[in-house]
Design an enzyme around this catalytic site. Structure first.
Site, PDB file in Angstrom:
ATOM      1  N   ASP A 100       0.789  -1.172   0.113  1.00 34.88           N
ATOM      2  CA  ASP A 100       0.055   0.100   0.043  1.00 34.88           C
ATOM      3  C   ASP A 100       0.980   1.109  -0.136  1.00 34.88           C
ATOM      4  OD1 ASP A 100      -2.264   1.506   0.392  1.00 34.88           O
ATOM      5  OD2 ASP A 100      -2.369   1.413   2.279  1.00 34.88           O
ATOM      6  N   GLU A 108       2.605   5.196  -3.775  1.00 38.78           N
ATOM      7  CA  GLU A 108       2.721   6.187  -4.942  1.00 38.78           C
ATOM      8  C   GLU A 108       3.881   6.836  -4.966  1.00 38.78           C
ATOM      9  OE1 GLU A 108       0.166   5.694  -2.422  1.00 38.78           O
ATOM     10  OE2 GLU A 108      -0.917   4.626  -4.041  1.00 38.78           O
ATOM     11  N   ASP A 111      -8.906   3.734  -2.539  1.00 43.24           N
ATOM     12  CA  ASP A 111     -10.127   4.348  -1.348  1.00 43.24           C
ATOM     13  C   ASP A 111     -11.266   4.766  -2.194  1.00 43.24           C
ATOM     14  OD1 ASP A 111      -8.141   3.409   0.327  1.00 43.24           O
ATOM     15  OD2 ASP A 111      -7.191   5.354   1.002  1.00 43.24           O
TER      16      ASP A 111
HETATM   17  O1  MIG Z   1      -3.620   6.262   4.967  1.00 40.10           O
HETATM   18  O2  MIG Z   1      -3.443   0.697   5.782  1.00 40.10           O
HETATM   19  O3  MIG Z   1      -6.020   2.262   0.543  1.00 40.10           O
HETATM   20  O4  MIG Z   1      -7.029  -0.187   1.968  1.00 40.10           O
HETATM   21  O5  MIG Z   1      -6.806   0.068   4.607  1.00 40.10           O
HETATM   22  C1  MIG Z   1      -4.379   4.904   4.777  1.00 40.10           C
HETATM   23  C2  MIG Z   1      -4.688   1.520   5.814  1.00 40.10           C
HETATM   24  C3  MIG Z   1      -3.655   3.692   4.482  1.00 40.10           C
HETATM   25  C4  MIG Z   1      -4.861   2.867   2.582  1.00 40.10           C
HETATM   26  C5  MIG Z   1      -5.300   1.901   1.877  1.00 40.10           C
HETATM   27  C6  MIG Z   1      -6.387   1.250   2.562  1.00 40.10           C
HETATM   28  C7  MIG Z   1      -5.698   0.891   3.970  1.00 40.10           C
HETATM   29  C8  MIG Z   1      -5.311   1.994   4.585  1.00 40.10           C
HETATM   30  N1  MIG Z   1      -4.322   2.671   3.652  1.00 40.10           N
END
Ligand code: MIG
Length: 818
Positions: free
Chosen positions: A409, A412, A492
């Site tokens: 995650d 980016e 999200d």
């Molecule tokens: O700032 O890990 O898109 O699926 O649950 C949020 C926590 C960070 C974003 C992800 C989301 C995940 C969440 N993450």
């Protein structure tokens, strides 16, 4: 049809002679080359044909740009099909296999034509595309009738014609229809005309870029970037599927996923303790909700530090993973790229990374540090093979604990507390990878590919550590070609009807951008809690999308499938169950994707380009989608409304999936019913289904079912293997093609020879050995045949016999070679 020539080889010669003659006024010479380079006004242009139907064009000031790529392998770029060159004073003609180009000597304007000489892309800029400051702006003609698809999961309209889009990987929490850019950069699109003729364009450039499909200038395609190479490929199709295969030829296909990853996946931010995870598993089983995966989000970690575990909450991950496995459930863990900037604290990920000098630095040589979940964090430079290797090795502990997959995650990369939401552009990457020249460059060049390289490091690490198992990696950010390493989800989203509908279009466009194995957070991630109806609808549709994962943000009421009243839970259960019954069909579609690049989820026109000729809204199919070749899902275009709607089918004679009824016409009026999701079957389909299981790891009790829907091109396929290992690459799989033929006396079902490839070359087919897959063989050898529309069970057959069936009787025939 033209009568076929008796002497095809000798026809080419007079044609060539004719071309040469045509240009003879100013002809210099005709020749055959493996690439063509031309310079004008200080600009150098190169044209090559890496594969049949694909033309690559590169251009640079003074010299050609570096020939290197994160998307297209060196071997693919190095392959060169011959180009036949002829020229006169004004223009050059380059003819390659299935594609050709016409170049203006002076302006370097390059028209790309298909194999028949029809213009695909007429370049309007030539060398004037290059700006003095290092950027460029390509301009081309966009045919009026064309539809445009691709660019990954960007929102906006499904058909991208008339829109403009930016490539800049961004954490887009709670994005909406107008949000751009989003998490991924996949600078590939396909244009499709109303007669289904298609071509593709892929700009292999990782810098911030924009694609304008006639928004600013009517019927003009404009592609610009702030830096990086003019390096693009034109694919000549001609069918939409051909374009996707050509694109797959360039950027690769997704590996075959482990079968369990096609099961239902339950996630939440976060299941916070060992007990909570166990309770989720227990509830799924108690409620008889089939499932294969539970995710652990950031809160399992010690102070949000990647590659740590909060031992107070999770005392023994190994025990947990093994207890879940005993229930047919696998554990997937999140591992974010931000490593806590915590020197001298015994944090192994930091210490080993610092020792190996893998973290990104600012121009002054100090670490770049940005705030994310662990607080101040440092970031691996994934553009270095060495850093990727270091990262991959971090998974050794979790793998030894029996963790089955990993979720990347925030790559980016996402940074808190700064306006740009990412790292500064002057952060220095030191590229040492593939066939790139080792060099330092700024984050501006690597930003859009950071997530892809992060998931690559994970995929390659897990592969290295468990060489015979298929990795499962899920990434949020990526770049073209990233399908080789990871599945993805659309980030999200919000719990709204609009997102439910938009999510399908996002997945369809992702599928047409190389990423087949993708999903939306089922139920919606952010915003208001979903109503029972919305949650139920989302489970219905999610069950037919490739990655079927329920997930939601922290601090929200529960939204697992058992939430709400019994009627809703029962509907959701039925759809999850249907997913498991259809697993052989899903698996065959995933396997097809891994070979061909054709996505599992498809817009109707991808299978049946003729629908486009019907006009408006993609021939009335805009809100539909197909799973594989045969199943057409037709949710209401206004899912929140109880109003009737009309389903337009591609032709007469499609079948209702749920009842087997054959439709007389090519459309149907429907009144929405929360218990039902309309699905239709292509006449001519043969769909394999299996008895219900609660997990893909369970062996179905009972026979495989083959559902036969007589019609034209009647065929289907069974593909099966052990579901987890790479044995299939060595021939340990079963593939059986089945055909059906209608005749006045009935339906004849023909089982073709079973196949498995030899270990190398794949040219010679051989029979699969019985020993390795005996269970599987048994199941497949013992099947039921159901022939629709009557739904009659025609044969229970242990002896691999085909049946001849009609309304009153059937007879068996010995199957060839079984
Ligand atoms: O700032 O890990 O898109 O699926 O649950 C949020 C926590 C960070 C974003 C992800 C989301 C995940 C969440 N993450």
């Amino acid at each position: 049809m033209r009568p076929s020539s008796p002497r095809p080889r000798r026809r080419a010669a007079p044609l060539l002679a004719l071309l040469t003659a045509l240009f003879s006024a100013g002809a210099l010479r005709a020749e055959t080359v493996d690439r063509f380079v031309l310079a004008s006004g200080g600009v150098v242009l190169e044209v090559s044909t890496p594969a049949s139907g694909i033309m690559r064009i590169r251009m640079g000031r003074g010299k050609l740009p570096e020939d290197a790529s994160w998307a297209v392998s060196a071997a693919t770029r190095a392959a060169r099909h011959p180009l036949h060159v002829s020229r006169n004073r004004e223009a050059l003609q380059l003819r390659g296999a299935g594609i050709s180009a016409r170049i203006n000597h002076r302006t370097l304007q390059t028209e790309v034509l298909d194999g028949n000489g029809k213009v695909l892309l007429a370049d309007l800029a030539g060398r004037s595309a290059l700006s003095a400051t290092g950027g460029f702006r390509l301009r081309g003609k966009l045919a009026g009738a064309d539809h445009v698809f691709g660019l990954g999961d960007k929102t906006g309209t499904f058909d991208r014609k008339g829109g403009a889009y930016t490539m800049w990987n961004s954490d887009a929490y709670k994005f909406n229809q107008a949000t751009d850019p989003l998490y991924k950069s996949i600078p590939f699109f396909m244009a499709v005309g109303d007669r289904g003729q298609a071509y593709g364009v892929f700009l292999d450039n990782t810098w911030r870029s924009t694609f304008d499909f006639g928004k600013t200038e009517r019927d003009v395609l404009a592609i610009s970037a702030e830096g990086g190479p003019v390096d693009y490929y034109v694919m000549s199709g001609p069918a939409p599927k051909d374009v996707l295969q050509q694109y797959a030829r360039l950027t690769g296909t997704a590996p075959l996923p482990p079968q369990w990853a096609l099961g239902f996946q339950q996630s939440k931010w976060s299941y916070k303790t060992d007990a909570e995870v166990r309770a989720i598993a227990q509830r799924l089983r108690a409620e008889r909700l089939p499932a294969d995966v539970i995710y652990m989000d950031i809160d399992y970690q010690d102070r949000a530090r990647p590659f740590t575990v909060n031992r107070n909450a999770f005392s023994d991950v190994r025990q947990l993973a093994s207890d879940l496995r005993a229930q047919g459930l696998r554990l997937v863990l999140i591992t974010d790229p931000h490593i806590a900037n915590a020197p001298g604290q015994g944090y192994a990920a930091y210490d080993s990374g610092a020792a190996q000098d893998v973290f990104l630095k600012l121009p002054d040589g100090k670490y770049y540090s940005g705030d994310v979940w662990p607080g101040a964090s440092v970031f691996p430079d994934f553009s270095r093979a060495k850093a990727r290797r270091w990262w991959g090795d971090l998974y050794a502990g979790f793998l030894a604990d029996g963790v089955a997959g990993f979720w990347n995650d925030m790559n980016e990369p996402s940074i808190f507390n700064v306006a740009s939401k990412t790292m500064p552009l002057d952060v220095v990457h030191r590229i040492e990878s593939d066939d790139f020249a080792p060099r330092s460059t700024s984050h501006a060049e690597l930003h859009n590919v950071y997530g892809q390289l992060n998931s690559r490091a994970t995929y390659e690490g897990v592969s290295r550590l468990q060489p015979d198992l298929r990795p499962f990696v899920l990434t949020r950010a990526t770049y073209a070609g990233g399908q080789r390493y990871a599945a993805t989800w659309t980030g999200d989203n919000a719990s709204s009807w609009q997102h439910l509908k938009m999510g399908i279009h996002q997945l369809l466009n992702l599928g047409m951008s190389g990423f087949s194995f993708a999903g939306n957070d089922v139920g919606g991630y952010a915003g208001e809690h979903p109503s029972p109806e919305l949650l139920t609808r989302w489970f219905q549709i999610g069950a037919f999308t490739p990655l079927f994962r329920a997930h939601a943000e922290t601090n929200r009421p529960a939204q697992e499938p058992w939430v709400g009243d019994a009627t809703h839970v029962e509907i959701r259960r039925r759809f999850i169950e249907e997913r498991y019954r259809l697993m052989p069909y899903f698996y065959a579609a995933a396997e097809e994707n891994s070979r061909s690049g054709i996505p599992m989820l498809r817009p109707v026109f991808l299978n049946i380009p003729q629908v486009l000729a019907k006009g408006d809204r993609l021939g009335g199919t805009e809100d539909q989608f197909m799973l594989g070749n045969d199943l057409l899902v037709a949710p209401s275009p206004t899912p929140e409304s109880p109003g009737d709607y009309k389903v337009e089918l591609p032709a007469k004679g499609w079948y209702d999936y749920w009842t087997g009824r054959r439709l007389a016409g090519d459309s149907e009026s429907l009144t929405p019913d929360i218990a039902r999701l309309p699905i239709y079957v292509r006449p001519g389909a043969i769909i394999p289904k299996q008895p219900l299981v609660q997990s893909t790891t369970a062996t179905p009790e009972g026979a495989l079912e083959l559902h036969i829907y007589p019609g034209p091109d009647c065929a289907g396929e069974i593909y099966a293997d052990d579901g987890t290992s790479l044995g299939y690459q060595r021939g340990a799989y079963l593939r059986q093609r089945i055909r059906c033929e209608e005749s006045p006396t009935g339906v004849r079902v023909v089982f073709e020879q079973r196949k498995a490839t030899g270990s190398r070359g794949g040219k010679r087919w051989r029979f699969m050995s019985m020993d390795q897959k005996s269970m599987l063989q048994q199941r497949v050898a013992w099947f039921w045949l159901r022939i629709w529309p009557a739904g009659r069970l025609m044969s229970k057959d242990r002896n691999r016999q085909a049946v001849m069936a009609n309304s009153s009787s059937f007879r068996s025939e010995k199957v060839l070679g079984a």
